[in-house]
Design a protein around this motif. Structure first.
Motif, PDB file in Angstrom:
ATOM      1  N   ILE A 104      37.605  37.202  49.994  1.00 55.28           N
ATOM      2  CA  ILE A 104      37.084  36.541  48.737  1.00 55.28           C
ATOM      3  C   ILE A 104      36.133  38.158  48.721  1.00 55.28           C
ATOM      4  O   ILE A 104      35.162  38.729  50.232  1.00 55.28           O
ATOM      5  N   LEU A 120      38.981  38.413  44.744  1.00 55.02           N
ATOM      6  CA  LEU A 120      40.014  37.784  45.497  1.00 55.02           C
ATOM      7  C   LEU A 120      41.480  38.535  46.212  1.00 55.02           C
ATOM      8  O   LEU A 120      41.678  38.480  45.001  1.00 55.02           O
ATOM      9  N   TRP A 153      36.184  31.038  44.087  1.00 57.44           N
ATOM     10  CA  TRP A 153      37.616  30.734  43.798  1.00 57.44           C
ATOM     11  C   TRP A 153      38.457  29.632  44.059  1.00 57.44           C
ATOM     12  O   TRP A 153      38.119  29.195  45.174  1.00 57.44           O
TER      13      TRP A 153
END
Length: 123
Positions: free
Chosen positions: A70, A81, A36
């Protein structure tokens, strides 16, 4: 080739929570390291979190450590997330990314990217 689609962004007050999802199509996520990233207005894209193929291979940016989590569900081909205790500086477009390889990578050297989902945290 893998296609990634993020969802779950939105507006939240400081201290609130959101859970982002990234669903993959075309290939199974289990064969990729996932990450991410986020990009705030006027700033460069920055690393947030990553999870490798090896169990326990996880890394977080210092700015989110202890607040973000995560995770991946390979059966659902989805990356998550969980973002808790959000701060206004967390306002950004959040992107998920995939790359071949076993271990986490904290730079932007990923092969595939989603279109992003907007997160706005108000004070």
């Amino acid at each position: 080739q893998v296609q990634l689609v993020e969802s779950g962004g939105g507006k939240v007050q400081a201290g609130g929570s959101l859970r982002l999802s990234c669903t993959a199509s075309g290939r199974t996520l289990s064969t990729y390291t996932m990450g991410w990233f986020r990009q705030a207005p006027g700033k460069e894209r920055e690393f947030v979190a990553a999870i490798g193929q090896i169990v326990g291979s996880i890394s977080y940016a210092d700015s989110v450590k202890g607040r973000f989590t995560i995770s991946r569900d390979n059966a659902k081909n989805t990356l998550y997330l969980q973002m808790n205790s959000l701060k206004p500086e967390g306002t950004a477009v959040y992107y998920c990314a995939a790359r071949a390889g076993l271990w986490v990578v904290t730079t932007a050297n990923y092969d595939y990217w989603g279109q992003g989902t907007q997160v706005v945290v108000s004070s």
